[in-house]
Design a protein around this motif. Structure first.
Motif, mmCIF file in Angstrom:
data_model
loop_
_atom_site.group_PDB
_atom_site.id
_atom_site.type_symbol
_atom_site.label_atom_id
_atom_site.label_comp_id
_atom_site.label_asym_id
_atom_site.label_seq_id
_atom_site.Cartn_x
_atom_site.Cartn_y
_atom_site.Cartn_z
ATOM 1 N N UNK A 161 0.747 -1.205 -0.006
ATOM 2 C CA UNK A 161 -0.086 0.062 -0.105
ATOM 3 C C UNK A 161 0.921 1.312 0.046
ATOM 4 N N UNK A 162 1.899 1.255 0.831
ATOM 5 C CA UNK A 162 2.727 2.518 0.742
ATOM 6 C C UNK A 162 3.463 2.604 -0.486
ATOM 7 N N UNK A 163 4.033 1.449 -1.104
ATOM 8 C CA UNK A 163 4.493 1.533 -2.488
ATOM 9 C C UNK A 163 3.717 1.966 -3.452
ATOM 10 N N UNK A 164 2.574 1.583 -3.507
ATOM 11 C CA UNK A 164 1.489 2.033 -4.653
ATOM 12 C C UNK A 164 1.020 3.409 -4.302
ATOM 13 N N UNK A 165 1.152 4.013 -3.090
ATOM 14 C CA UNK A 165 0.857 5.326 -2.691
ATOM 15 C C UNK A 165 1.925 6.078 -3.190
ATOM 16 N N UNK A 166 3.081 5.890 -2.992
ATOM 17 C CA UNK A 166 4.438 6.340 -3.374
ATOM 18 C C UNK A 166 4.204 6.531 -4.877
ATOM 19 N N UNK A 167 4.018 5.396 -5.685
ATOM 20 C CA UNK A 167 3.732 5.680 -7.240
ATOM 21 C C UNK A 167 2.740 6.538 -7.491
ATOM 22 N N UNK A 168 1.722 6.626 -7.007
ATOM 23 C CA UNK A 168 0.809 7.732 -7.256
ATOM 24 C C UNK A 168 1.433 9.132 -6.881
ATOM 25 N N UNK A 169 2.223 9.287 -6.063
ATOM 26 C CA UNK A 169 2.616 10.546 -5.689
ATOM 27 C C UNK A 169 3.630 10.893 -7.055
ATOM 28 N N UNK A 170 4.535 9.826 -7.444
ATOM 29 C CA UNK A 170 5.490 9.989 -8.577
ATOM 30 C C UNK A 170 4.690 10.585 -9.910
ATOM 31 N N UNK A 171 3.720 9.463 -10.082
ATOM 32 C CA UNK A 171 3.043 9.511 -11.415
ATOM 33 C C UNK A 171 1.419 9.045 -11.320
ATOM 34 N N UNK A 172 0.748 10.530 -10.907
ATOM 35 C CA UNK A 172 -0.505 10.101 -10.367
ATOM 36 C C UNK A 172 -1.280 9.149 -11.177
ATOM 37 N N UNK A 173 -1.959 8.371 -10.639
ATOM 38 C CA UNK A 173 -2.959 7.308 -11.471
ATOM 39 C C UNK A 173 -2.486 6.213 -12.040
ATOM 40 N N UNK A 174 -1.148 6.088 -11.450
ATOM 41 C CA UNK A 174 -0.386 4.732 -12.222
ATOM 42 C C UNK A 174 -0.891 3.382 -11.448
ATOM 43 N N UNK A 175 -1.296 3.555 -10.250
ATOM 44 C CA UNK A 175 -2.066 2.607 -9.638
ATOM 45 C C UNK A 175 -3.383 2.723 -9.281
ATOM 46 N N UNK A 176 -4.406 2.759 -10.062
ATOM 47 C CA UNK A 176 -5.540 2.895 -9.943
ATOM 48 C C UNK A 176 -6.371 2.500 -8.650
#
Length: 146
Positions: free
Chosen positions: A46-61
């Motif tokens: 969950x933290x990693x997916x949140x991180x990814x969405x910070x870097x590239x919004x919407x990348x983990x829907x």
């Protein structure tokens, strides 16, 4: 446990100093606390997916909040897919089980540092100076198999 040792040893060994930098970087970006155990804190994805969405919004829907193993593994594989679409080299990626089974935290560390470097290359401003700028590898010409 898995039988048979892989002869492919990584040159680098796990670096607690880099783990501390990664922890600060990830917590700073996500606003989430990883907790004392780096592997346990990240393994549900969950933290990693949140991180990814910070870097590239919407990348983990969709981020699974469930404690089911397969949901957590799905988060991790979504995170890894998101890293690919972010422009990471496959050689820099870890596999879900590297983190989930705690089998290869060195590779996880390498991947996250590469991700931090990639983010820096893309101009991400974060409170921590972490990772080296991502080196663009020479693209091979010719058809790409996808």
């Amino acid at each position: 446990g898995s039988s048979g040792s892989s002869g492919n040893r990584l040159l680098s060994k796990y670096d607690p100093q880099k783990e501390a930098e990664l922890r600060t970087w990830i917590e700073g970006l996500t606003g989430l606390s990883i907790g004392p155990d780096f592997q346990k804190g990240l393994k549900d994805g969950t933290i990693l997916c949140t991180l990814m969405n910070k870097l590239q919004p919407g990348s983990v829907p969709k981020i699974n909040r469930s404690m089911q193993n397969w949901h957590q593994l799905e988060n991790l594989s979504n995170f890894i897919k998101a890293m690919v679409s972010y422009g990471m080299n496959p050689v820099d990626l870890f596999e879900a089980n590297d983190l989930f089974e705690s089998g290869n935290m060195t590779q996880v560390q390498v991947s996250l540092l590469a991700l931090a470097g990639k983010a820096k290359t893309k101009g991400l401003q974060s409170g921590v100076d972490i990772g080296v700028k991502y080196s663009e590898k020479q693209e091979r010409s010719g058809p790409s198999s996808g």
